[in-house]
Design a protein around this motif. Structure first.
Motif, PDB file in Angstrom:
ATOM      1  N   LYS A 160       0.815  -1.222   0.000  1.00  0.00           N
ATOM      2  CA  LYS A 160       0.000   0.000   0.000  1.00  0.00           C
ATOM      3  C   LYS A 160       0.848   1.271   0.000  1.00  0.00           C
ATOM      4  N   TYR A 161       1.727   1.381  -0.986  1.00  0.00           N
ATOM      5  CA  TYR A 161       2.474   2.623  -1.171  1.00  0.00           C
ATOM      6  C   TYR A 161       2.577   2.905  -2.657  1.00  0.00           C
ATOM      7  N   PHE A 162       3.024   4.116  -2.989  1.00  0.00           N
ATOM      8  CA  PHE A 162       3.210   4.499  -4.389  1.00  0.00           C
ATOM      9  C   PHE A 162       4.462   5.360  -4.484  1.00  0.00           C
ATOM     10  N   SER A 163       5.548   4.735  -4.910  1.00  0.00           N
ATOM     11  CA  SER A 163       6.826   5.440  -4.929  1.00  0.00           C
ATOM     12  C   SER A 163       7.835   4.641  -5.745  1.00  0.00           C
ATOM     13  N   HIS A 164       8.836   5.342  -6.262  1.00  0.00           N
ATOM     14  CA  HIS A 164       9.968   4.651  -6.889  1.00  0.00           C
ATOM     15  C   HIS A 164      10.843   3.983  -5.829  1.00  0.00           C
ATOM     16  N   GLU A 165      10.746   4.447  -4.588  1.00  0.00           N
ATOM     17  CA  GLU A 165      11.569   3.895  -3.514  1.00  0.00           C
ATOM     18  C   GLU A 165      10.785   2.852  -2.735  1.00  0.00           C
ATOM     19  N   SER A 166      11.327   1.646  -2.681  1.00  0.00           N
ATOM     20  CA  SER A 166      10.684   0.536  -1.973  1.00  0.00           C
ATOM     21  C   SER A 166      11.103   0.541  -0.500  1.00  0.00           C
ATOM     22  N   PRO A 167      10.210   0.120   0.407  1.00  0.00           N
ATOM     23  CA  PRO A 167      10.583  -0.016   1.815  1.00  0.00           C
ATOM     24  C   PRO A 167      11.356  -1.309   2.105  1.00  0.00           C
ATOM     25  N   THR A 168      11.489  -2.178   1.101  1.00  0.00           N
ATOM     26  CA  THR A 168      12.104  -3.486   1.306  1.00  0.00           C
ATOM     27  C   THR A 168      13.616  -3.421   1.102  1.00  0.00           C
ATOM     28  N   GLU A 169      14.355  -3.889   2.089  1.00  0.00           N
ATOM     29  CA  GLU A 169      15.816  -3.907   1.986  1.00  0.00           C
ATOM     30  C   GLU A 169      16.243  -4.747   0.776  1.00  0.00           C
ATOM     31  N   LYS A 172      15.274  -1.234  -2.568  1.00  0.00           N
ATOM     32  CA  LYS A 172      14.899   0.155  -2.312  1.00  0.00           C
ATOM     33  C   LYS A 172      14.913   1.031  -3.553  1.00  0.00           C
ATOM     34  N   THR A 173      15.905   0.904  -4.409  1.00  0.00           N
ATOM     35  CA  THR A 173      16.037   1.777  -5.565  1.00  0.00           C
ATOM     36  C   THR A 173      15.890   0.976  -6.861  1.00  0.00           C
ATOM     37  N   ILE A 174      15.727   1.692  -7.967  1.00  0.00           N
ATOM     38  CA  ILE A 174      15.648   0.972  -9.241  1.00  0.00           C
ATOM     39  C   ILE A 174      16.976   0.281  -9.542  1.00  0.00           C
ATOM     40  N   ASN A 175      18.064   0.868  -9.071  1.00  0.00           N
ATOM     41  CA  ASN A 175      19.372   0.219  -9.240  1.00  0.00           C
ATOM     42  C   ASN A 175      19.419  -1.100  -8.466  1.00  0.00           C
ATOM     43  N   ASP A 176      18.895  -1.097  -7.235  1.00  0.00           N
ATOM     44  CA  ASP A 176      18.842  -2.331  -6.439  1.00  0.00           C
ATOM     45  C   ASP A 176      18.024  -3.402  -7.151  1.00  0.00           C
TER      46      ASP A 176
END
Length: 256
Positions: A160-169, A172-176
């Motif tokens: 339940k979020y909307f972002s390019h950044e994920s809360p999951t270790e 987190k980023t598109i690079n990850d």
């Protein structure tokens, strides 16, 4: 009794020989399909779209399961102006990014899966329509990128979020998210577009709404820049939908 015992190994050896021959034939067909697809890439890059289409159709006739030919064939047909055939091959390319449906899958889940295939494919085709209008190289559907995109859409829906950044270790980023799956061997570039659409009391995941989502991206300078970037070569689209029909869409672009 002795003669019977001798007949059994002979039968087994004959069966094994047939399996080996069949396997060798399948490998030969795949290798030839790969060669034809490589030739088609060269022909398409040289502007010989009709020749590229003929080579790719030959590749699929030899090896119908050779899905690597599908993205280029979709692009070639779209370049040639045959939108219907292009869409058929966009669908085939997109299905390759999904796991096989469960044997006991319900009719409802199969219908939803097919709607996702069609909606994701439409977004790829719309991106390439705009790129072709701008004389840019079309993007090739990439099942690996589609799975990366779908994972992010699924997570946005589930958490339940909307972002390019994920809360999951680790995601987190598109690079990850990219490097978790892909290990580039040379220069590479990535970009991401996301969208969310929902409406109270209405099922939002429809093809007309997908067109609106694409239109919204094209009206946003940052999203449009990704869609029309000459540096990017591949595109994966992944959509997640909930029981109400609300959907989260991710476009993951890359050159690698």
């Amino acid at each position: 009794m002795v003669r019977n015992r001798r007949r059994i190994p002979v039968g087994l050896m004959s069966l094994l020989a047939l399996i080996v021959v069949a396997g060798a034939w399948a490998d030969d067909a795949t290798d030839r399909a790969r060669e034809l697809t490589q030739q088609a890439r060269s022909q398409y890059a040289a502007g010989q779209t009709s020749k590229a289409i003929a080579l790719l159709e030959e590749a699929l006739a030899l090896c119908p399961t050779y899905t690597a030919a599908q993205p280029l064939l979709a692009v070639a047909y779209q370049t040639a102006g045959d939108v219907d055939k292009a869409l058929d091959h966009y669908w085939a390319a997109q299905r390759a990014s999904f796991p096989a449906p469960a044997i006991n899958a319900s009719e409802s889940s199969l219908r939803t899966r097919e709607l996702l295939v069609q909606t994701e494919s439409l977004l790829v085709m719309l991106a390439n329509r705009d790129r072709l209008e701008q004389k840019l190289r079309p993007l090739l559907s990439d099942p690996v990128l589609a799975r990366i995109a779908r994972q992010h859409s699924d997570e946005m829906r589930d958490l339940k979020y909307f972002s390019h950044e994920s809360p999951t270790e680790g995601l987190k980023t598109i690079n990850d998210r990219f490097r978790r799956v892909v290990t580039p061997t040379g220069a590479w570039a990535i970009a991401e577009n996301i969208a969310q659409r929902y409406a109270e009391g209405m099922y939002s995941l429809t093809l007309p709404n997908a067109k609106r989502t694409h239109g919204d991206w094209m009206c946003s300078p940052g999203h449009k820049a990704n869609l029309l970037s000459p540096e990017l070569e591949k595109l994966g689209v992944g959509i997640a939908v909930n029981e109400k029909g609300d959907y989260w869409a991710t476009e993951f672009f890359a050159t690698y």
